[in-house]
Design an enzyme around this catalytic site. Sequence first.
Site, PDB file in Angstrom:
ATOM      1  N   GLY A  90       0.831  -1.206   0.000  1.00 52.81           N
ATOM      2  CA  GLY A  90       0.000   0.000   0.000  1.00 52.81           C
ATOM      3  C   GLY A  90       0.858   1.244   0.000  1.00 52.81           C
ATOM      4  O   GLY A  90       2.082   1.206   0.118  1.00 52.81           O
ATOM      5  N   GLY A  92       2.655   3.822   1.403  1.00 55.62           N
ATOM      6  CA  GLY A  92       3.221   4.099   2.712  1.00 55.62           C
ATOM      7  C   GLY A  92       3.664   5.530   2.905  1.00 55.62           C
ATOM      8  O   GLY A  92       3.891   5.960   4.044  1.00 55.62           O
ATOM      9  N   ARG A  93       3.805   6.274   1.818  1.00 59.43           N
ATOM     10  CA  ARG A  93       4.170   7.688   1.942  1.00 59.43           C
ATOM     11  C   ARG A  93       3.529   8.539   0.852  1.00 59.43           C
ATOM     12  O   ARG A  93       3.952   9.664   0.605  1.00 59.43           O
ATOM     13  CB  ARG A  93       5.686   7.859   1.904  1.00 59.43           C
ATOM     14  CG  ARG A  93       6.355   7.309   0.656  1.00 59.43           C
ATOM     15  CD  ARG A  93       7.828   7.646   0.635  1.00 59.43           C
ATOM     16  NE  ARG A  93       8.510   7.034  -0.485  1.00 59.43           N
ATOM     17  CZ  ARG A  93       9.719   7.394  -0.902  1.00 59.43           C
ATOM     18  NH1 ARG A  93      10.351   8.355  -0.292  1.00 59.43           N
ATOM     19  NH2 ARG A  93      10.289   6.779  -1.917  1.00 59.43           N
ATOM     20  N   ARG A 176       2.611  14.195  -8.058  1.00 57.76           N
ATOM     21  CA  ARG A 176       2.654  13.526  -9.355  1.00 57.76           C
ATOM     22  C   ARG A 176       1.252  13.228  -9.852  1.00 57.76           C
ATOM     23  O   ARG A 176       0.292  13.228  -9.081  1.00 57.76           O
ATOM     24  CB  ARG A 176       3.509  12.263  -9.306  1.00 57.76           C
ATOM     25  CG  ARG A 176       2.954  11.111  -8.508  1.00 57.76           C
ATOM     26  CD  ARG A 176       3.930   9.947  -8.530  1.00 57.76           C
ATOM     27  NE  ARG A 176       3.412   8.790  -7.829  1.00 57.76           N
ATOM     28  CZ  ARG A 176       4.121   7.696  -7.598  1.00 57.76           C
ATOM     29  NH1 ARG A 176       5.383   7.625  -8.001  1.00 57.76           N
ATOM     30  NH2 ARG A 176       3.588   6.667  -6.963  1.00 57.76           N
ATOM     31  N   ASP A 252       4.372  -4.367  -7.417  1.00 59.70           N
ATOM     32  CA  ASP A 252       3.651  -3.201  -6.906  1.00 59.70           C
ATOM     33  C   ASP A 252       4.146  -1.912  -7.548  1.00 59.70           C
ATOM     34  O   ASP A 252       3.568  -0.848  -7.306  1.00 59.70           O
ATOM     35  CB  ASP A 252       3.768  -3.114  -5.383  1.00 59.70           C
ATOM     36  CG  ASP A 252       5.212  -3.097  -4.905  1.00 59.70           C
ATOM     37  OD1 ASP A 252       5.908  -4.104  -5.108  1.00 59.70           O
ATOM     38  OD2 ASP A 252       5.651  -2.077  -4.345  1.00 59.70           O
ATOM     39  N   ASN A 253       5.199  -1.992  -8.368  1.00 63.42           N
ATOM     40  CA  ASN A 253       5.686  -0.830  -9.105  1.00 63.42           C
ATOM     41  C   ASN A 253       5.376  -0.924 -10.592  1.00 63.42           C
ATOM     42  O   ASN A 253       5.977  -0.201 -11.394  1.00 63.42           O
ATOM     43  CB  ASN A 253       7.200  -0.675  -8.922  1.00 63.42           C
ATOM     44  CG  ASN A 253       7.584  -0.315  -7.498  1.00 63.42           C
ATOM     45  OD1 ASN A 253       6.768   0.220  -6.754  1.00 63.42           O
ATOM     46  ND2 ASN A 253       8.802  -0.615  -7.116  1.00 63.42           N
TER      47      ASN A 253
END
Length: 486
Positions: A90, A92-93, A176, A252-253
């Site tokens: 998830g 995280g930042r 972004r 996840d990327n």
Amino acid sequence: MKGLADLTFDNSFAQLPAGFHSRVGPTPLAGAHVVSVSPGAAALLDLAPDSLRGPTAARMLGGRTPLPGGDPVAMCYAGHQFGQFVPQLGDGRAIILGEVLSGQGARWELQLKGAGLTPYSRDGDGRAVLRSTIREYLCSEAMHALGIPTTRALCMLGSAEEVYRERIEPGALLLRMAPSHVRFGSFEGFFYRQQYPQLRRLADYVIDHDYPVLRDQADPYAALLVEVVQRTARLIAHWQLVGFAHGVMNTDNMSILGLTLDYGPFGFMESYDPGYVCNHSDHRGRYAFDRQPSIGLWNLTCLAQAMLPLLHPEGGDAAAECARELLAGYEPELRRTFERGMRAKLGLREAHRGDPALAGRLLELMEGGAVDYTNLFRDLAWFRPADPTSFVPLRDRFTDRAGFDAWAADYRDRLRLERSGDAARGEAMRAVNPRYVLRNYLAQRAIEDAERGDYSELERLLALLSRPFDEQPAMAAYAEEPPAWG
């Protein structure tokens, strides 16, 4: 042109049920201030770049004042990291501030990176440092200018807050943009938790939101996987053509839209080295430059596995066979895209049987002589088949000069087959072979200046990299190979 308060929001992802995301607002950075704005990204939202500067904009963009109409959420997903499945990841930042509708009807999620703790931060602090923020900000916009699908970077903010990494570093924020930030790992999370209704809901959301033409297909879910396979194949082929190494190709990327997503460690190759590893923590070279195509297929296989409950009503072997058939399109599409792109880099208009071997021989010679990848292809545009002296500056870069002479003779013969004009061919080659890429030493100089409070080099690079194919004589030094320290 609009100001921030005039943006129109829809927030479709935030309207999905709990389990897709968590509602959480940003934690503002102390003394956050806008230090740079991308005019190209701002234009996508019909925003005047100047409207993003000043204290009011900093409060909105930095999360201190909510964007009118926004609905902040952090996305939930899982993923395979360096080949190992992690069931709970998830944002995280990062926090999605909201989804903006542009005047042209396009949808753009605004995501604030470095926005503080979320339920998915695990042991992290939810912050981003100036160093990594500058790198992602510049590379996002540079990749777009190179014609490579990517998330965009609207602006970045500096701050007075200190963030602890290996050393104390200044904190920063990146805003972004992407039509969607859904990843392969978004599907994996629901699959491995056996939450199949949520898995179907996610697939329906992606189709309706990002691939509406697929809704009329006989099997929309299979059509979705085919589209993602094709887009991912083309994306990675473009990475290989420009010499870009992602560095952290975890599932996840990987974007469901085929975008370059999550710029952690990355690098543009300088001396050609197919085994180039840009991530110092990748000790086994899993994400080396030459492994990116195979990792792309590995990641797509993880996505296909997560979509098995959607691919065939009987499930089991029938669904697996369907997935294998759909994945089979990856390698041919990647090869076609790469070979077409390499012909363009060599100035070849027609497809001949021996072209891949001709390109491969050149790459082998470059590898053996540690020849700069970007500059060699750019300068090859000045070759004239009828003028042997035009090869001399190129020949001198190779250690195997006899091998290069043999290659050059074959290349000369290949060009003569097409009878292309030197001027037209050179212009076409310069339109696909950049003069400027974001070399690591260039980014490092901008980072060091910014850490002293001087953002002029950042702005200079942003402008330079927005026109990577133009010669820009006053900026010629930025095309030089790295100094010893770089």
